[in-house]
Motif scaffolding. Structure first.
Motif, PDB file in Angstrom:
ATOM      1  N   GLU A 296       0.828  -1.212   0.000  1.00 59.59           N
ATOM      2  CA  GLU A 296       0.000   0.000   0.000  1.00 59.59           C
ATOM      3  C   GLU A 296       0.862   1.261   0.000  1.00 59.59           C
ATOM      4  OE1 GLU A 296      -3.659   2.177   2.387  1.00 59.59           O
ATOM      5  OE2 GLU A 296      -2.805   0.329   3.218  1.00 59.59           O
TER       6      GLU A 296
ATOM      7  N   ASN B 195      -8.529  -0.735  -7.101  1.00 63.85           N
ATOM      8  CA  ASN B 195      -8.939  -2.130  -6.917  1.00 63.85           C
ATOM      9  C   ASN B 195      -8.211  -2.760  -5.735  1.00 63.85           C
ATOM     10  OD1 ASN B 195     -10.939  -2.574  -8.966  1.00 63.85           O
ATOM     11  ND2 ASN B 195      -9.307  -2.422 -10.474  1.00 63.85           N
TER      12      ASN B 195
ATOM     13  N   LEU C  22      -9.870  -1.447  -2.607  1.00 61.22           N
ATOM     14  CA  LEU C  22     -11.147  -2.135  -2.386  1.00 61.22           C
ATOM     15  C   LEU C  22     -10.911  -3.543  -1.824  1.00 61.22           C
ATOM     16  CD1 LEU C  22     -13.095  -0.984  -5.556  1.00 61.22           C
ATOM     17  CD2 LEU C  22     -13.541  -0.302  -3.185  1.00 61.22           C
ATOM     18  N   SER C  23      -9.845  -4.192  -2.269  1.00 58.60           N
ATOM     19  CA  SER C  23      -9.564  -5.547  -1.788  1.00 58.60           C
ATOM     20  C   SER C  23      -9.152  -5.572  -0.321  1.00 58.60           C
ATOM     21  CB  SER C  23      -8.475  -6.212  -2.644  1.00 58.60           C
ATOM     22  OG  SER C  23      -7.197  -5.687  -2.339  1.00 58.60           O
ATOM     23  N   ILE C  24      -8.663  -4.430   0.193  1.00 54.25           N
ATOM     24  CA  ILE C  24      -8.296  -4.374   1.616  1.00 54.25           C
ATOM     25  C   ILE C  24      -9.304  -3.534   2.404  1.00 54.25           C
ATOM     26  CG2 ILE C  24      -5.835  -4.853   1.256  1.00 54.25           C
ATOM     27  CD1 ILE C  24      -5.316  -1.817   1.656  1.00 54.25           C
ATOM     28  N   ASN C  25     -10.510  -3.407   1.850  1.00 49.83           N
ATOM     29  CA  ASN C  25     -11.638  -2.726   2.503  1.00 49.83           C
ATOM     30  C   ASN C  25     -11.392  -1.254   2.831  1.00 49.83           C
ATOM     31  OD1 ASN C  25     -13.291  -5.064   2.476  1.00 49.83           O
ATOM     32  ND2 ASN C  25     -12.122  -5.859   4.216  1.00 49.83           N
ATOM     33  N   LYS C  26     -10.755  -0.547   1.929  1.00 49.71           N
ATOM     34  CA  LYS C  26     -10.575   0.905   2.083  1.00 49.71           C
ATOM     35  C   LYS C  26     -11.422   1.579   1.005  1.00 49.71           C
ATOM     36  CE  LYS C  26      -6.299   0.954   4.589  1.00 49.71           C
ATOM     37  NZ  LYS C  26      -5.112   1.688   4.885  1.00 49.71           N
ATOM     38  N   LYS C  27     -12.718   1.412   1.168  1.00 52.71           N
ATOM     39  CA  LYS C  27     -13.696   1.843   0.177  1.00 52.71           C
ATOM     40  C   LYS C  27     -13.693   3.363  -0.029  1.00 52.71           C
ATOM     41  CE  LYS C  27     -18.539   0.924  -0.921  1.00 52.71           C
ATOM     42  NZ  LYS C  27     -19.761   0.260  -0.476  1.00 52.71           N
ATOM     43  N   GLU C  28     -13.621   4.127   1.057  1.00 46.58           N
ATOM     44  CA  GLU C  28     -13.670   5.593   0.940  1.00 46.58           C
ATOM     45  C   GLU C  28     -12.471   6.142   0.183  1.00 46.58           C
ATOM     46  OE1 GLU C  28     -16.157   7.794   1.503  1.00 46.58           O
ATOM     47  OE2 GLU C  28     -17.262   5.930   1.796  1.00 46.58           O
TER      48      GLU C  28
ATOM     49  N   LYS D  94     -12.913   5.338  -3.419  1.00 46.89           N
ATOM     50  CA  LYS D  94     -13.949   6.191  -4.005  1.00 46.89           C
ATOM     51  C   LYS D  94     -13.392   7.578  -4.350  1.00 46.89           C
ATOM     52  CE  LYS D  94     -18.676   7.723  -3.239  1.00 46.89           C
ATOM     53  NZ  LYS D  94     -19.830   7.745  -2.345  1.00 46.89           N
TER      54      LYS D  94
ATOM     55  N   LEU E 141     -20.065   1.703  -6.125  1.00 49.45           N
ATOM     56  CA  LEU E 141     -19.748   2.032  -4.716  1.00 49.45           C
ATOM     57  C   LEU E 141     -20.861   2.828  -4.055  1.00 49.45           C
ATOM     58  CD1 LEU E 141     -15.966   2.923  -4.964  1.00 49.45           C
ATOM     59  CD2 LEU E 141     -16.975   0.766  -4.306  1.00 49.45           C
TER      60      LEU E 141
END
Length: 186
Positions: free
Chosen positions: A118, A139, A142-148, A151, A186
């Protein structure tokens, strides 16, 4: 200009010419030129062998050669070698915020070193550049759940896509379309 056209039509001619030149004069530059030619035609294994040989015969730890080797290792999926060689040049100024650092980050991710990955992948998040790489980075996020965070980058990509020149729109149109699709989910 004629030789450039010949090389496009018959890429192996360039290889043969460079092999003859290397045979005539075994030099560091001739070896690197041959390796570059192999990389151009997609013969990554021969490119790597010639880059390694150039490094072996050289006292210097050539950033350019290692950078090209990392590109070839990426194409053949040799993540361990990418990490080994990238760690030799990661303190070099040209490494920072480069495609080479990005490839290093991808290799780290595949080897399970997610935090380091990262850190290296995030360096590529520079506005109005590295569009494809930034999409890959989202991507990863998103795979490590850092959606914000993902986005935000996608919104930035979509916004930048609206201000692109026509040549860039042709080059990166698919990337922008993918970014828009991903943002919509999202």
């Amino acid at each position: 200009m004629t030789s450039e056209i010949t090389n496009i039509i018959n890429p192996t001619k360039k290889i043969k010419d460079l092999e003859k030149q290397l045979e005539f004069s075994e030099s560091y530059q001739n070896r690197v030129n041959l390796a570059d030619a192999y990389l151009e035609i997609g013969d990554d294994q021969n490119a790597i062998e010639n880059y390694k040989e150039a490094l072996d015969g050289s006292i210097q730890n050539d950033f350019y050669v290692i950078q090209k080797m990392i590109e070839a290792f990426h194409k053949i999926g040799d993540d361990k070698s990418i990490v080994i060689y990238a760690e030799q040049i990661k303190t070099h100024n040209e490494f920072k915020k480069s495609r080479t650092q990005f490839l290093y980050g991808l290799a780290l991710e595949k080897l399970g070193r997610v935090e380091e990955a990262e850190e290296n992948l995030s360096a590529i998040d520079i506005r109005f550049s590295f569009y494809d790489e930034r999409l890959i980075y989202t991507n990863f996020l998103l795979s490590i759940n850092k959606k914000e965070e993902a986005k935000e980058i996608l919104e930035s990509l979509v916004s930048e896509g609206k201000h692109m020149t026509k040549p860039n729109k042709r080059l990166y149109g698919n990337t922008m379309t993918e970014a828009e699709k991903l943002l919509a989910t999202l």
